[in-house]
Design an enzyme around this catalytic site. Sequence first.
Site, mmCIF file in Angstrom:
data_model
loop_
_atom_site.group_PDB
_atom_site.id
_atom_site.type_symbol
_atom_site.label_atom_id
_atom_site.label_comp_id
_atom_site.label_asym_id
_atom_site.label_seq_id
_atom_site.Cartn_x
_atom_site.Cartn_y
_atom_site.Cartn_z
ATOM 1 N N GLY A 199 26.591 -49.441 -25.845
ATOM 2 C CA GLY A 199 26.094 -48.200 -26.443
ATOM 3 C C GLY A 199 25.768 -48.444 -27.910
ATOM 4 O O GLY A 199 25.455 -49.572 -28.318
ATOM 5 N N PHE A 201 35.118 -43.950 -19.138
ATOM 6 C CA PHE A 201 34.634 -44.908 -18.129
ATOM 7 C C PHE A 201 35.553 -46.121 -17.979
ATOM 8 O O PHE A 201 35.347 -46.956 -17.107
ATOM 9 C CB PHE A 201 33.220 -45.401 -18.493
ATOM 10 C CG PHE A 201 32.214 -44.288 -18.667
ATOM 11 C CD1 PHE A 201 32.096 -43.290 -17.714
ATOM 12 C CD2 PHE A 201 31.395 -44.240 -19.787
ATOM 13 C CE1 PHE A 201 31.183 -42.255 -17.871
ATOM 14 C CE2 PHE A 201 30.469 -43.206 -19.952
ATOM 15 C CZ PHE A 201 30.363 -42.208 -18.991
ATOM 16 N N ALA A 204 28.093 -46.963 -36.520
ATOM 17 C CA ALA A 204 27.411 -48.134 -35.947
ATOM 18 C C ALA A 204 26.105 -48.491 -36.657
ATOM 19 O O ALA A 204 25.854 -49.664 -36.953
ATOM 20 C CB ALA A 204 27.156 -47.884 -34.467
ATOM 21 N N LYS A 209 41.316 -39.133 -35.109
ATOM 22 C CA LYS A 209 40.382 -38.696 -36.170
ATOM 23 C C LYS A 209 39.171 -37.969 -35.597
ATOM 24 O O LYS A 209 38.571 -37.123 -36.271
ATOM 25 C CB LYS A 209 39.974 -39.869 -37.053
ATOM 26 C CG LYS A 209 39.265 -41.007 -36.324
ATOM 27 C CD LYS A 209 37.777 -40.996 -36.491
ATOM 28 C CE LYS A 209 37.105 -41.853 -35.448
ATOM 29 N NZ LYS A 209 35.700 -42.077 -35.668
HETATM 30 N N1 LIG Z 1 28.987 -45.248 -32.439
HETATM 31 C C1 LIG Z 1 29.804 -45.490 -33.418
HETATM 32 O O1 LIG Z 1 29.426 -45.394 -34.596
HETATM 33 C C2 LIG Z 1 31.216 -45.923 -33.139
HETATM 34 C C3 LIG Z 1 31.941 -46.509 -34.160
HETATM 35 C C4 LIG Z 1 33.230 -46.926 -33.909
HETATM 36 C C5 LIG Z 1 33.790 -46.740 -32.634
HETATM 37 N N2 LIG Z 1 33.053 -46.160 -31.648
HETATM 38 C C6 LIG Z 1 33.691 -46.020 -30.325
HETATM 39 O O2 LIG Z 1 33.153 -47.009 -29.454
HETATM 40 C C7 LIG Z 1 33.206 -46.545 -28.094
HETATM 41 C C8 LIG Z 1 31.848 -46.721 -27.457
HETATM 42 O O3 LIG Z 1 30.928 -45.899 -28.143
HETATM 43 P P1 LIG Z 1 29.407 -46.244 -28.297
HETATM 44 O O4 LIG Z 1 28.953 -45.525 -29.526
HETATM 45 O O5 LIG Z 1 29.153 -47.694 -28.210
HETATM 46 O O6 LIG Z 1 28.799 -45.586 -26.947
HETATM 47 P P2 LIG Z 1 27.650 -44.462 -26.838
HETATM 48 O O7 LIG Z 1 28.277 -43.119 -26.834
HETATM 49 O O8 LIG Z 1 26.575 -44.761 -27.803
HETATM 50 O O9 LIG Z 1 26.958 -44.778 -25.461
HETATM 51 C C9 LIG Z 1 27.333 -44.352 -24.231
HETATM 52 C C10 LIG Z 1 27.457 -45.597 -23.368
HETATM 53 O O10 LIG Z 1 28.019 -45.235 -22.127
HETATM 54 C C11 LIG Z 1 27.273 -45.881 -21.096
HETATM 55 N N3 LIG Z 1 27.419 -45.121 -19.871
HETATM 56 C C12 LIG Z 1 26.798 -43.976 -19.511
HETATM 57 N N4 LIG Z 1 27.210 -43.591 -18.282
HETATM 58 C C13 LIG Z 1 28.115 -44.521 -17.872
HETATM 59 C C14 LIG Z 1 28.922 -44.679 -16.717
HETATM 60 N N5 LIG Z 1 28.883 -43.813 -15.719
HETATM 61 N N6 LIG Z 1 29.747 -45.751 -16.650
HETATM 62 C C15 LIG Z 1 29.835 -46.627 -17.661
HETATM 63 N N7 LIG Z 1 29.102 -46.532 -18.798
HETATM 64 C C16 LIG Z 1 28.251 -45.491 -18.886
HETATM 65 C C17 LIG Z 1 25.869 -45.914 -21.628
HETATM 66 O O11 LIG Z 1 25.112 -46.871 -20.966
HETATM 67 C C18 LIG Z 1 26.119 -46.286 -23.081
HETATM 68 O O12 LIG Z 1 26.233 -47.673 -23.223
HETATM 69 C C19 LIG Z 1 33.692 -45.094 -28.168
HETATM 70 O O13 LIG Z 1 35.062 -45.052 -27.900
HETATM 71 C C20 LIG Z 1 33.444 -44.704 -29.620
HETATM 72 O O14 LIG Z 1 34.341 -43.710 -30.061
HETATM 73 C C21 LIG Z 1 31.772 -45.754 -31.872
#
Ligand SMILES: NC(=O)c1ccc[n+]([C@@H]2O[C@H](COP(=O)([O-])OP(=O)(O)OC[C@H]3O[C@@H](n4cnc5c(N)ncnc54)[C@H](O)[C@@H]3O)[C@@H](O)[C@H]2O)c1
Length: 350
Positions: A13, A98, A155, A206
Site C-alpha cells: 500500500g 488482513f 509515507a 495514536k
Molecule cells: N501510509 C502511511 O503513511 C503509514 C505510515 C506508517 C505506518 N502505516 C501503517 O502501515 C500499514 C499499512 O498501511 P499502508 O498505508 O501501506 O496501506 P494502505 O492503506 O495504503 O493500502 C491498503 C492496502 O491493502 C491492500 N488490500 C486491499 N484489500 C485487501 C485484502 N482483502 N487483503 C489484503 N490486502 C488488501 C491493498 O492492496 C493495499 O496494498 C497500516 O497499519 C498503517 O497504519 C502507514
Amino acid sequence: MGDRKRVCIVGSGNWGSAIAKVLGTNVKTLDQFETQINMWVFEEDINGRKLTEIINTDHENVKYLPGHKIPENVIAIPDVVEAAKDADILVFVIPHQFLPKICGQLKSSVKPTAVGISLIKGFNMKEGGGIALISSVVEDTLHIPCAVLMGANIADEVASENYCEATIGIKQKEHGTLLKKLFQADYFRIVVCEDEDTVEICGALKNIVAVGAGFADGLGYGDNTKAAVIRLGLMEMVKFCEAFYHGSSQSTFLESCGVADLVTTCYAGRNRKVAEAFVKSKKSIEELEKEMLNGQKLQGPPTAEEVNFMLKSKGMEDRFPMFTAVHKICKGQLPVEEFINCLKNHPEHM
Ligand SMILES: NC(=O)c1ccc[n+]([C@@H]2O[C@H](COP(=O)([O-])OP(=O)(O)OC[C@H]3O[C@@H](n4cnc5c(N)ncnc54)[C@H](O)[C@@H]3O)[C@@H](O)[C@H]2O)c1
C-alpha cells in the site's frame, strides 16, 4: 542468521511502497542482504492492467504511491506464499485487519529461522475477549520472533526522502543491528529500543487520538484545543500501557514512535482528515473512507473499536474518556458535538 539475507515485503500500500523504496535502495549496497526483494502485492486491475505488472514494468505503484519510483530490484508477486519463499526477513506492512488471513496462508511455508518486523498499526481482537499485539499474531501463528518499526512517518514524505526518524522496537537485541542496517537511510534515521510492546502500542493508539484531533478541527476549535487533545491522548496512551503492559518505560514515549508520531498524525494523517470531513459532511466513516482514500484503509476507527472491546469488558471506559468517545462517535452512539464535553471531565482535570 547466516549469510546474505533474503528480504520479503508483505504488503504494497502507501507505506509498503514507500518502504520498498528505502529497502530496495539499501540492499543494493549492503553485503548482508540479497539484492532482490520480493514484495507481495494484493492484485488489482488498474485500467485493464495488473498492478503487479505495472510495478514490475514501470516501477511505480500508481495506485498507492503515485509519483515515486520503486527500485527495479523490488519484484512484485501476487502470491504471498511464493513471495515469502525462503525469506529470512519478513516485513509486514498491510492494514491490520488482513493480517490473520495472510499469516494463515504463510503458516506452513515460513523458514523456521526467519525473523519478522511489523510496520502495522492496530490490534487484533482475541476470540475469547481482550486484544493482542500485531507482532504477537505473527509470532504465535508463524512461530518466528517479530520486531516492530513505528514512527512519525507519513509515507509520501519518506518517499520524497524528507528527513525523519523511526523507532525499531525489538526484544531480541541480536537482530536489532541487522534490522537497523536494512531500514536506516541518510534521510530515515533509526533508534533501536528494547521496549518493544510500548513502541507498538504507541503506533496503534495514536490513530485513535488522530481521529479526536480531526473531530476538534471539524468542530472549528483552534490550535489550543488540538494541543489539549494531543496531550490528553498521550496521557491515555501512557495509562493504557501502565494498565495492560507492565514494564513499559516512560522514555519510550519520547521516541519517534511516541510523541513525534502522535503530533504528525494529529496534523497530517488520513485519520485526522477523514474525521474532520465526518463532522462537516455528516456522512459515515465507511462512506468517507471509500470516497476520500482511493483504496487506502483507515486504522483509527477499527483500533478504537478494538480498544473499546477490551476497556468495556474490564469496566474501564470511564478511565479513558477520549478513546471511549472516539469509538462511540464513530459508531453513531454519541453525537460528535459531545466530543469536547467528554474531555472537560477528563480524570486528568479532577
Ligand atoms: N501510509 C502511511 O503513511 C503509514 C505510515 C506508517 C505506518 N502505516 C501503517 O502501515 C500499514 C499499512 O498501511 P499502508 O498505508 O501501506 O496501506 P494502505 O492503506 O495504503 O493500502 C491498503 C492496502 O491493502 C491492500 N488490500 C486491499 N484489500 C485487501 C485484502 N482483502 N487483503 C489484503 N490486502 C488488501 C491493498 O492492496 C493495499 O496494498 C497500516 O497499519 C498503517 O497504519 C502507514
